[in-house]
Design a protein around this motif. Structure first.
Motif, mmCIF file in Angstrom:
data_model
loop_
_atom_site.group_PDB
_atom_site.id
_atom_site.type_symbol
_atom_site.label_atom_id
_atom_site.label_comp_id
_atom_site.label_asym_id
_atom_site.label_seq_id
_atom_site.Cartn_x
_atom_site.Cartn_y
_atom_site.Cartn_z
ATOM 1 N N SER A 33 48.170 7.319 25.920
ATOM 2 C CA SER A 33 49.365 6.661 25.401
ATOM 3 C C SER A 33 48.986 5.653 24.324
ATOM 4 O O SER A 33 48.015 4.902 24.466
ATOM 5 C CB SER A 33 50.109 5.949 26.522
ATOM 6 O OG SER A 33 51.195 5.222 26.003
ATOM 7 N N SER A 37 52.227 -1.507 25.887
ATOM 8 C CA SER A 37 52.346 -1.900 27.289
ATOM 9 C C SER A 37 51.530 -1.008 28.222
ATOM 10 O O SER A 37 51.360 -1.337 29.387
ATOM 11 C CB SER A 37 53.817 -1.892 27.718
ATOM 12 O OG SER A 37 54.337 -0.588 27.641
ATOM 13 N N ASP A 38 50.996 0.107 27.746
ATOM 14 C CA ASP A 38 50.165 0.985 28.565
ATOM 15 C C ASP A 38 48.678 0.685 28.429
ATOM 16 O O ASP A 38 47.863 1.315 29.087
ATOM 17 C CB ASP A 38 50.420 2.453 28.182
ATOM 18 C CG ASP A 38 51.822 2.891 28.508
ATOM 19 O OD1 ASP A 38 52.447 2.291 29.410
ATOM 20 O OD2 ASP A 38 52.305 3.836 27.864
#
Length: 70
Positions: A33, A37-38
């Motif tokens: 990803s 936020s990952d």
């Protein structure tokens, strides 16, 4: 005229092949990803998605305005 075009196509083909090595060789391989936020390193530093940070900042500012009006 044809030589530069073939060279450019070869460079693009090699680039695509190298970028997809993980997907081609690993069973059920996927691209990782690219979302902020990952990312575990950014999570440790408390860095979020810009949309989430904006939402939090707006909520804090609105809360401060409500308190100031009292």
């Amino acid at each position: 005229m044809l030589k530069p075009i073939l060279l450019a196509l070869a460079i693009v083909a090699v680039s695509i092949l190298l970028l997809s090595v993980k997907i081609l060789l690993k069973p059920k391989g996927t691209f990782s990803s690219q979302h902020v936020s990952d990312n575990p390193a950014l999570k440790k530093k408390g860095i979020h998605c810009v949309m989430k940070q904006d939402k939090e900042a707006r909520a804090a500012a609105e809360k401060k305005l409500r308190v100031d009006k009292l």
